[in-house]
Design a protein around this motif. Sequence first.
Motif, PDB file in Angstrom:
ATOM      1  N   ILE A  59       0.864  -1.258  -0.034  1.00  0.00           N
ATOM      2  CA  ILE A  59       0.064  -0.039   0.007  1.00  0.00           C
ATOM      3  C   ILE A  59       0.707   1.412  -0.054  1.00  0.00           C
ATOM      4  CG2 ILE A  59      -1.801   1.092   1.189  1.00  0.00           C
ATOM      5  CD1 ILE A  59      -2.463  -1.479   2.673  1.00  0.00           C
ATOM      6  N   THR A  60       0.620   2.191  -1.099  1.00  0.00           N
ATOM      7  CA  THR A  60       1.300   3.533  -0.990  1.00  0.00           C
ATOM      8  C   THR A  60       0.565   4.350  -0.146  1.00  0.00           C
ATOM      9  OG1 THR A  60       0.354   4.134  -3.124  1.00  0.00           O
ATOM     10  CG2 THR A  60       2.482   2.860  -3.291  1.00  0.00           C
ATOM     11  N   GLY A  61       1.550   5.207   0.331  1.00  0.00           N
ATOM     12  CA  GLY A  61       0.527   6.463   1.039  1.00  0.00           C
ATOM     13  C   GLY A  61       0.066   5.907   2.398  1.00  0.00           C
ATOM     14  N   ALA A  62       0.603   4.743   2.851  1.00  0.00           N
ATOM     15  CA  ALA A  62      -0.009   3.979   4.072  1.00  0.00           C
ATOM     16  C   ALA A  62       0.138   4.516   5.271  1.00  0.00           C
ATOM     17  CB  ALA A  62       0.291   2.623   3.979  1.00  0.00           C
ATOM     18  N   SER A  63       0.785   5.794   5.590  1.00  0.00           N
ATOM     19  CA  SER A  63       1.073   6.125   7.077  1.00  0.00           C
ATOM     20  C   SER A  63      -0.069   6.833   7.693  1.00  0.00           C
ATOM     21  CB  SER A  63       2.462   7.009   7.219  1.00  0.00           C
ATOM     22  OG  SER A  63       2.195   8.047   6.281  1.00  0.00           O
ATOM     23  N   ARG A  64      -0.989   7.377   7.074  1.00  0.00           N
ATOM     24  CA  ARG A  64      -2.212   8.016   7.573  1.00  0.00           C
ATOM     25  C   ARG A  64      -3.343   8.007   6.644  1.00  0.00           C
ATOM     26  NH1 ARG A  64       1.603  12.463   6.702  1.00  0.00           N
ATOM     27  NH2 ARG A  64       2.356  11.789   8.636  1.00  0.00           N
ATOM     28  N   GLY A  65      -4.392   8.345   6.986  1.00  0.00           N
ATOM     29  CA  GLY A  65      -5.804   8.692   6.248  1.00  0.00           C
ATOM     30  C   GLY A  65      -6.204   7.264   5.592  1.00  0.00           C
ATOM     31  N   ILE A  66      -6.667   7.408   4.225  1.00  0.00           N
ATOM     32  CA  ILE A  66      -7.172   6.013   3.734  1.00  0.00           C
ATOM     33  C   ILE A  66      -6.207   5.161   3.627  1.00  0.00           C
ATOM     34  CG2 ILE A  66      -8.272   5.071   1.576  1.00  0.00           C
ATOM     35  CD1 ILE A  66      -9.368   8.012   1.301  1.00  0.00           C
ATOM     36  N   ARG A  78      -3.851   4.099   5.865  1.00  0.00           N
ATOM     37  CA  ARG A  78      -3.766   3.456   7.032  1.00  0.00           C
ATOM     38  C   ARG A  78      -4.884   2.825   7.268  1.00  0.00           C
ATOM     39  NH1 ARG A  78      -6.155   4.870  11.606  1.00  0.00           N
ATOM     40  NH2 ARG A  78      -5.515   4.323  13.408  1.00  0.00           N
ATOM     41  N   ALA A  79      -5.977   3.296   7.035  1.00  0.00           N
ATOM     42  CA  ALA A  79      -7.304   2.506   7.441  1.00  0.00           C
ATOM     43  C   ALA A  79      -7.321   1.154   6.452  1.00  0.00           C
ATOM     44  CB  ALA A  79      -8.471   3.288   6.841  1.00  0.00           C
ATOM     45  N   ILE A  80      -6.890   1.347   5.316  1.00  0.00           N
ATOM     46  CA  ILE A  80      -6.785  -0.102   4.451  1.00  0.00           C
ATOM     47  C   ILE A  80      -5.794  -0.987   4.646  1.00  0.00           C
ATOM     48  CG2 ILE A  80      -6.118  -0.816   2.073  1.00  0.00           C
ATOM     49  CD1 ILE A  80      -7.254   1.724   0.915  1.00  0.00           C
ATOM     50  N   ALA A  81      -4.616  -0.640   5.462  1.00  0.00           N
ATOM     51  CA  ALA A  81      -3.822  -1.210   6.130  1.00  0.00           C
ATOM     52  C   ALA A  81      -4.411  -2.294   7.344  1.00  0.00           C
ATOM     53  CB  ALA A  81      -2.536  -0.803   6.208  1.00  0.00           C
ATOM     54  N   LEU A  82      -4.711  -1.493   7.840  1.00  0.00           N
ATOM     55  CA  LEU A  82      -5.689  -2.138   9.286  1.00  0.00           C
ATOM     56  C   LEU A  82      -6.673  -3.226   8.719  1.00  0.00           C
ATOM     57  CD1 LEU A  82      -5.563   0.848  11.598  1.00  0.00           C
ATOM     58  CD2 LEU A  82      -3.970  -0.958  11.550  1.00  0.00           C
ATOM     59  N   ALA A  83      -7.529  -2.673   7.949  1.00  0.00           N
ATOM     60  CA  ALA A  83      -8.684  -3.596   7.485  1.00  0.00           C
ATOM     61  C   ALA A  83      -8.028  -4.846   6.780  1.00  0.00           C
ATOM     62  CB  ALA A  83      -9.594  -2.876   6.543  1.00  0.00           C
ATOM     63  N   CYS A  84      -6.893  -4.770   6.179  1.00  0.00           N
ATOM     64  CA  CYS A  84      -6.371  -5.917   5.573  1.00  0.00           C
ATOM     65  C   CYS A  84      -5.557  -6.919   6.590  1.00  0.00           C
ATOM     66  CB  CYS A  84      -5.309  -5.555   4.475  1.00  0.00           C
ATOM     67  SG  CYS A  84      -5.750  -4.920   3.029  1.00  0.00           S
ATOM     68  N   ALA A  85      -4.888  -6.277   7.738  1.00  0.00           N
ATOM     69  CA  ALA A  85      -4.652  -6.879   8.823  1.00  0.00           C
ATOM     70  C   ALA A  85      -5.585  -7.503   9.667  1.00  0.00           C
ATOM     71  CB  ALA A  85      -4.054  -5.782  10.106  1.00  0.00           C
ATOM     72  N   ILE A  90       5.176   5.536   9.068  1.00  0.00           N
ATOM     73  CA  ILE A  90       5.105   4.069   8.710  1.00  0.00           C
ATOM     74  C   ILE A  90       5.332   2.986   9.790  1.00  0.00           C
ATOM     75  CG2 ILE A  90       5.777   4.384   6.244  1.00  0.00           C
ATOM     76  CD1 ILE A  90       8.558   3.725   7.082  1.00  0.00           C
ATOM     77  N   HIS A  91       5.916   3.541  10.833  1.00  0.00           N
ATOM     78  CA  HIS A  91       6.412   2.625  11.852  1.00  0.00           C
ATOM     79  C   HIS A  91       5.257   2.349  12.955  1.00  0.00           C
ATOM     80  CE1 HIS A  91      10.344   2.763  10.428  1.00  0.00           C
ATOM     81  NE2 HIS A  91      10.228   4.043  10.341  1.00  0.00           N
ATOM     82  N   THR A  92       4.601   3.750  13.234  1.00  0.00           N
ATOM     83  CA  THR A  92       3.243   3.539  14.092  1.00  0.00           C
ATOM     84  C   THR A  92       2.197   2.640  13.517  1.00  0.00           C
ATOM     85  OG1 THR A  92       2.309   5.535  13.073  1.00  0.00           O
ATOM     86  CG2 THR A  92       3.839   5.770  15.056  1.00  0.00           C
ATOM     87  N   VAL A  93       2.018   2.781  11.962  1.00  0.00           N
ATOM     88  CA  VAL A  93       0.995   2.099  11.551  1.00  0.00           C
ATOM     89  C   VAL A  93       1.413   0.565  11.536  1.00  0.00           C
ATOM     90  CG1 VAL A  93      -0.153   1.714   9.336  1.00  0.00           C
ATOM     91  CG2 VAL A  93       0.231   4.145  10.047  1.00  0.00           C
ATOM     92  N   ALA A  94       2.863   0.326  11.194  1.00  0.00           N
ATOM     93  CA  ALA A  94       3.114  -1.130  11.490  1.00  0.00           C
ATOM     94  C   ALA A  94       3.132  -1.688  12.672  1.00  0.00           C
ATOM     95  CB  ALA A  94       4.709  -1.103  11.108  1.00  0.00           C
ATOM     96  N   GLU A  95       3.010  -1.017  13.730  1.00  0.00           N
ATOM     97  CA  GLU A  95       2.600  -1.298  15.125  1.00  0.00           C
ATOM     98  C   GLU A  95       1.356  -1.667  15.212  1.00  0.00           C
ATOM     99  OE1 GLU A  95       4.132   1.347  17.966  1.00  0.00           O
ATOM    100  OE2 GLU A  95       6.049   1.143  17.301  1.00  0.00           O
ATOM    101  N   GLU A  96       0.372  -0.898  14.676  1.00  0.00           N
ATOM    102  CA  GLU A  96      -1.004  -0.998  14.511  1.00  0.00           C
ATOM    103  C   GLU A  96      -1.605  -2.064  13.775  1.00  0.00           C
ATOM    104  OE1 GLU A  96      -3.148   3.113  14.677  1.00  0.00           O
ATOM    105  OE2 GLU A  96      -1.910   3.173  13.176  1.00  0.00           O
ATOM    106  N   VAL A  97      -0.680  -2.283  12.444  1.00  0.00           N
ATOM    107  CA  VAL A  97      -1.087  -3.720  11.883  1.00  0.00           C
ATOM    108  C   VAL A  97      -0.888  -5.048  12.459  1.00  0.00           C
ATOM    109  CG1 VAL A  97      -0.288  -4.882   9.834  1.00  0.00           C
ATOM    110  CG2 VAL A  97      -0.751  -2.393   9.530  1.00  0.00           C
ATOM    111  N   ARG A  98       0.174  -4.913  13.283  1.00  0.00           N
ATOM    112  CA  ARG A  98       0.638  -6.316  13.929  1.00  0.00           C
ATOM    113  C   ARG A  98      -0.386  -6.400  15.052  1.00  0.00           C
ATOM    114  NH1 ARG A  98       6.118  -3.539  13.702  1.00  0.00           N
ATOM    115  NH2 ARG A  98       7.109  -4.568  11.640  1.00  0.00           N
ATOM    116  N   ALA A  99      -0.747  -5.173  15.929  1.00  0.00           N
ATOM    117  CA  ALA A  99      -1.715  -5.416  17.030  1.00  0.00           C
ATOM    118  C   ALA A  99      -3.044  -5.937  16.301  1.00  0.00           C
ATOM    119  CB  ALA A  99      -2.007  -4.048  17.645  1.00  0.00           C
ATOM    120  N   ALA A 100      -3.268  -5.513  14.964  1.00  0.00           N
ATOM    121  CA  ALA A 100      -4.742  -6.082  14.522  1.00  0.00           C
ATOM    122  C   ALA A 100      -4.743  -7.465  13.831  1.00  0.00           C
ATOM    123  CB  ALA A 100      -5.139  -5.259  13.326  1.00  0.00           C
ATOM    124  N   GLY A 101      -3.736  -8.172  13.837  1.00  0.00           N
ATOM    125  CA  GLY A 101      -3.402  -9.420  13.488  1.00  0.00           C
ATOM    126  C   GLY A 101      -2.832  -9.681  12.304  1.00  0.00           C
TER     127      GLY A 101
END
Length: 275
Positions: A11-18, A20-27, A50-61
């Motif tokens: 996902i490009t532009g994945a550190s915030r907004g849409i 980030r939301a897509i990253a977490l939904a995929c996770a 990118i690092h805070t979102v990576a932490e959120e992705v791991r927490a989401a599964g």
Amino acid sequence: MSTLKDQTVFITGASRGIGRAIALACARQGANVIIAAKSDTPHPKLPGTIHTVAEEVRAAGGQALPLVLDVRDENQIKQRIDEAADHFGGIDALINNAGAIRLTGVENLKVSRFDLLHQVNARAVLACSQAALPWLKKSKRAHILSMSPPLNLDPKWFAQFGPYTSTKYAMTMISIGMAQEFKRYGIAVNTLWPKTLISTAAIEHEAGGAQMMAQGRTPEIMADAAVSILNHSIEEMTGQNLIDEDVLRQDGVTDFEGYRYEANDKPLLPDLYLD
């Protein structure tokens, strides 16, 4: 319908907004998620890296790989996509979410700003898709999904901000072409656009401020629609210019109130390019 478990999504532009939301939904469906963006260190005004979102992705599964990426640099794009594919053993989906916006007409737009709009919007779809193609060919469920609108040639969408419109429409036109060109490889190519304004930092800082934010929806509606698209096969869905609410209605969703950015009685604002 299948899930994204063990699928690898770049996902490009994945550190915030849409993004980030897509990253977490995929996770939440168990995907491997590459969070690719320029945001390596905290921004003074904008939340998320990118690092805070990576932490959120791991927490989401999900599994996460944060990578610094400037989508204007085709050499870096290839390097990062290959790095991600080597890390996870391939790539199954590319989400072209990175975007630049400037709602200004030709008279008052610096040529350098138009270059940026073109590079981050239209050119990046081509460059990222081209770099991901060798890996997508190897996937059994390959997808390219770009955040761009259906083509609406009503002059009103060009009158005030034609340069921006032309770069967003170019994303869609390139996607329409790729859907036909890559069909023989079994790669589904679609675009996705919101029915209403999505309340993100881009809206707050570039397009209207807090007042408009109160009349929008959260990025989660785009994320849920994106995940739905990724769970369809190429036989079911390719070459389409999709709207988030329409995708979710096809899935049986009828109540969209939970996606409101603020609980209020104000009418939701339709997004650009939708009559």
